[in-house]
Write an enzyme that holds these catalytic residues in place. Structure first.
Site, PDB file in Angstrom:
ATOM      1  N   HIS A   1       0.841  -1.196   0.000  1.00 34.01           N
ATOM      2  CA  HIS A   1       0.000   0.000   0.000  1.00 34.01           C
ATOM      3  C   HIS A   1       0.877   1.247   0.000  1.00 34.01           C
ATOM      4  CE1 HIS A   1      -2.741   3.078   1.710  1.00 34.01           C
ATOM      5  NE2 HIS A   1      -3.631   2.431   0.967  1.00 34.01           N
TER       6      HIS A   1
ATOM      7  N   LYS B   1     -13.912   2.403   3.282  1.00 30.81           N
ATOM      8  CA  LYS B   1     -12.615   2.075   3.880  1.00 30.81           C
ATOM      9  C   LYS B   1     -12.815   1.223   5.127  1.00 30.81           C
ATOM     10  CE  LYS B   1      -8.849   3.926   2.056  1.00 30.81           C
ATOM     11  NZ  LYS B   1      -7.487   4.399   2.339  1.00 30.81           N
TER      12      LYS B   1
HETATM   13  P1  M24 Z   1      -5.856   5.109  -0.488  1.00 33.38           P
HETATM   14  N1  M24 Z   1      -8.960  11.048   6.943  1.00 33.38           N
HETATM   15  C1  M24 Z   1     -10.052  10.669   6.219  1.00 33.38           C
HETATM   16  N2  M24 Z   1      -9.976   9.914   5.102  1.00 33.38           N
HETATM   17  C2  M24 Z   1      -8.754   9.541   4.686  1.00 33.38           C
HETATM   18  C3  M24 Z   1      -7.573   9.917   5.377  1.00 33.38           C
HETATM   19  C4  M24 Z   1      -7.715  10.702   6.564  1.00 33.38           C
HETATM   20  N3  M24 Z   1      -6.681  11.077   7.311  1.00 33.38           N
HETATM   21  N4  M24 Z   1      -6.509   9.413   4.694  1.00 33.38           N
HETATM   22  C5  M24 Z   1      -7.016   8.740   3.623  1.00 33.38           C
HETATM   23  N5  M24 Z   1      -8.360   8.814   3.624  1.00 33.38           N
HETATM   24  C6  M24 Z   1      -9.312   8.201   2.671  1.00 33.38           C
HETATM   25  O1  M24 Z   1      -5.881   3.714   0.036  1.00 33.38           O
HETATM   26  C7  M24 Z   1      -9.798   9.233   1.670  1.00 33.38           C
HETATM   27  O2  M24 Z   1     -11.119   8.907   1.268  1.00 33.38           O
HETATM   28  C8  M24 Z   1      -4.418   6.233   1.433  1.00 33.38           C
HETATM   29  O3  M24 Z   1      -5.254   6.106   2.304  1.00 33.38           O
HETATM   30  C9  M24 Z   1      -3.077   6.791   1.709  1.00 33.38           C
HETATM   31  C10 M24 Z   1      -2.060   6.619   0.780  1.00 33.38           C
HETATM   32  C11 M24 Z   1      -0.785   7.110   1.041  1.00 33.38           C
HETATM   33  C12 M24 Z   1      -0.530   7.801   2.231  1.00 33.38           C
HETATM   34  O4  M24 Z   1      -4.626   5.915   0.132  1.00 33.38           O
HETATM   35  C13 M24 Z   1      -8.829   9.054   0.511  1.00 33.38           C
HETATM   36  O5  M24 Z   1      -9.326   9.526  -0.731  1.00 33.38           O
HETATM   37  C14 M24 Z   1      -1.554   7.978   3.150  1.00 33.38           C
HETATM   38  C15 M24 Z   1      -2.842   7.479   2.893  1.00 33.38           C
HETATM   39  C16 M24 Z   1      -1.287   8.665   4.380  1.00 33.38           C
HETATM   40  N6  M24 Z   1      -2.182   9.040   5.244  1.00 33.38           N
HETATM   41  O6  M24 Z   1      -1.537   9.620   6.274  1.00 33.38           O
HETATM   42  C17 M24 Z   1      -0.229   9.578   6.011  1.00 33.38           C
HETATM   43  N7  M24 Z   1      -0.072   9.010   4.845  1.00 33.38           N
HETATM   44  C18 M24 Z   1       0.755  10.109   6.922  1.00 33.38           C
HETATM   45  C19 M24 Z   1       0.396  10.347   8.241  1.00 33.38           C
HETATM   46  C20 M24 Z   1       1.318  10.856   9.124  1.00 33.38           C
HETATM   47  O7  M24 Z   1      -5.726   5.279  -1.944  1.00 33.38           O
HETATM   48  C21 M24 Z   1      -8.664   7.565   0.509  1.00 33.38           C
HETATM   49  O8  M24 Z   1      -8.626   7.211   1.903  1.00 33.38           O
HETATM   50  C22 M24 Z   1       2.587  11.133   8.729  1.00 33.38           C
HETATM   51  C23 M24 Z   1       2.975  10.898   7.425  1.00 33.38           C
HETATM   52  C24 M24 Z   1       2.050  10.390   6.528  1.00 33.38           C
HETATM   53  F1  M24 Z   1       2.433  10.159   5.290  1.00 33.38           F
HETATM   54  C25 M24 Z   1      -7.405   7.146  -0.185  1.00 33.38           C
HETATM   55  O9  M24 Z   1      -7.169   5.801   0.046  1.00 33.38           O
END
Ligand code: M24
Length: 541
Positions: free
Chosen positions: A242, A440
């Site tokens: 992922h 999700k």
């Molecule tokens: P994918 N709040 C609500 N919905 C969220 C969300 C949030 N914080 N984050 C993602 N979503 C939902 O499977 C949205 O609908 C990811 O989830 C993804 C991919 C790469 C990095 O992708 C969104 O459209 C990250 C998440 C990520 N999240 O936090 C961090 N990286 C992070 C945190 C702390 O395609 C959908 O999920 C420090 C550093 C970081 F990088 C996308 O789903």
């Protein structure tokens, strides 16, 4: 006038040495080769040093070239998290061979979808996924070779990583003199990831070297990431197939940390690993915050080394943030929001000004706006609309699907996330809803339309609509509204079992099965998801 509401992330505090990912990682590994341990696998207790990663990844790069692959070819990985997972990833970066990441929990059916799109020539797998990959090799002529990552002996006439290198790498090869291939980073595909995007059908997201480089720049930015000395211990539990798991692992490699790897969540092992390896930082999905705050076994472990926890992939409620901070007083919570189509997090908490409940601020080299999804008008502070992103983290596009690419990235280069939110007067962002066809479950993508397609294959099902049920622990659960064919019968359990046989576990119908007379449709014959949700809520109440 509207332009004042377009928000540009700040200048990064650090740029990276090396233009291509190959150079960035090769240079970092050379510098870090003196460090004793790069990764520890808490299940097998296997370790790997930075020098070994440097040697194996460059030997594999040369072996892939000698075997006949070149820049623009594609390889794939299908494995649980392991200390060897990143070796083919780095070899791909050095050579310009694109690397496809396959979900190791996917069924053969789900794997076929993404494999057909990416067409890898070689698949690297683990002993656990070998049977599924053998199935794919029998099905597709374009797969020429399978290599098992985590075993040194040949099994079932399949090469191990060691054999492949022994048979294909030059005998006088010297990893310290190896040179990554010069590439055009803005164009060259680095990774192909799986996502259902905004329309639900499985898609292959093509990310360039520049896309991934921006995540690495974020990971070295002192405003957005805590920076620790070499060999600081971090826990890597998120799956590496992922975008979140892989981007964090790559960031940790670049930082020279000791990366403690878990294949899957096991409560005692998770807590014991934090205690034993004195973990300072980890990224978790929101359900694990519930575990940390509510499960009594947590009290049996000394977790005082843990200073930062990142949360991403799904909403983390303000109350859960507060409960976590109340329980672990010295902890800082870093929220992030990202999507596979934007490579990684595009909005991240700033270390000094994180506001509970907010997903953070726009990251360096990213541009964001909130629009009215009906009119396209750019909205100002505290106005709720669709979040859109532009900049060097936005994917190149979906493989073999220009229609879906054009639907999500408009002609001006804005990626429409399908997420609904706003920013306040401090430019802190908040998520409130989702427009797109996505559920999700514990941060894992579940595509309603993919599940609907599966269920429509059942001879007793005439029509079906999948809805999301809110769940305190998992966030959301998929539920099915089913119309049974006249003269046919089917039970709730039969519907559930039919799905369970065909898809991976996040997609199981944990939200239940509801029998209905019809599924609401719009003028074009597509499911009217708003009406379906209303109908479902009425049914349940
Ligand atoms: P994918 N709040 C609500 N919905 C969220 C969300 C949030 N914080 N984050 C993602 N979503 C939902 O499977 C949205 O609908 C990811 O989830 C993804 C991919 C790469 C990095 O992708 C969104 O459209 C990250 C998440 C990520 N999240 O936090 C961090 N990286 C992070 C945190 C702390 O395609 C959908 O999920 C420090 C550093 C970081 F990088 C996308 O789903």
């Amino acid at each position: 006038m509207e332009d004042q509401f377009i928000i540009h992330g700040p200048e990064p505090t650090t740029f990276l040495e090396g233009k291509t990912l190959g150079n960035v990682f090769y240079n970092a590994l050379l510098k870090q080769q003196h460090l004793p341990v790069a990764m520890v696998n808490v299940h097998s207790k296997e370790t790997i040093s930075y020098e070994e990663i440097l040697t194996y990844s460059s030997q594999l790069a040369q072996s892939l070239y000698n075997w006949g692959l070149s820049t623009n070819d594609v390889i794939a990985i299908c494995s649980e998290n392991s200390e060897r997972y990143c070796i083919p990833v780095l070899s791909g970066f050095y050579t310009g061979i694109a690397v496809t990441l396959l979900n190791n929990n996917y069924t053969e059916r789900e794997l076929s979808n993404i494999t057909e799109l990416a067409e890898p020539t070689i698949i690297f797998c683990s002993l656990n996924t070998l049977n599924k990959i053998l199935f794919l090799k029998n099905k597709y002529d374009f797969i020429k070779k399978i290599i098992v990552l985590n075993d040194n002996s040949e099994v079932l006439n399949v090469d191990s990583l060691k054999n492949f290198i022994d048979n294909n790498c030059d005998k006088d090869f010297n990893a310290k003199l190896f040179q990554p291939t010069p590439l055009n980073s803005d164009e060259q595909t680095a990774l192909i990831m799986c996502s259902s995007g905004t329309t639900g059908v499985p898609k292959a997201v093509e990310l360039t070297h520049t896309n991934v480089r921006i995540r690495l720049i974020h990971s070295q930015d002192t405003n957005f990431t805590p920076i620790f000395p070499f060999s600081a211990s971090v826990l890597q539990l998120m799956p590496m197939y992922h975008a979140l798991g892989l981007s964090m692992t790559l960031s940790y490699i670049l930082s020279g940390y000791r990366i403690v790897i878990m294949e899957k969540f096991e409560p005692h092992l998770f807590l014991d690993s934090i205690q034993t390896y004195k973990i300072i930082y980890t990224i978790l999905v929101p359900p694990l915050f519930i575990f940390l705050t509510k499960n009594p076994i947590v009290l049996n472990y000394d977790l005082s080394s843990l200073k930062y926890i990142g949360s991403g992939g799904a909403p983390l409620k303000k109350e859960l943030c507060e409960a976590t901070i109340a329980k672990f007083e010295s902890i800082t919570i870093m929220q992030g929001y990202g999507l596979t189509e934007c490579t990684s997090a595009v909005i991240i908490s700033q270390l000094t000004k994180s506001k509970l409940g907010s997903i953070g601020n726009v990251g360096p080299l990213v541009t964001a706006k909130v629009i009215n999804p009906e009119t396209g008008k750019t909205l100002g502070p505290n106005e709720i609309g669709e979040l859109c992103f532009k900049g060097a983290t936005v994917m190149k596009g979906y493989v073999k699907n220009s229609k879906a690419t054009e639907e999500i990235i408009d002609k001006d280069g804005w990626l429409h996330s399908g997420d609904v939110g706003y920013f306040d007067e401090d430019r802190d962002f908040f998520i409130v809803d989702r427009l797109k066809d996505l559920i999700k479950y514990k941060g894992f993508q579940v595509s309603p339309s993919e599940l609907e397609q599966v269920l429509l294959e059942h001879s007793s099902i005439q029509d079906v609509g999948i809805v999301s049920v809110a769940d305190e622990i998992a966030g959301e659960l998929p539920a099915a509204c089913v119309v049974v064919r006249p003269e046919k019968q089917i039970t709730e359990n039969e519907v559930k079992d039919f799905v369970t046989d065909k898809v991976s576990y996040p997609k199981y119908l944990r939200g239940g099965v509801y029998f209905v007379n019809s599924i609401p449709k719009n003028n074009t014959g597509k499911i009217d998801r708003k009406e379906l949700k209303k109908m479902f809520e009425a049914l349940r109440s």
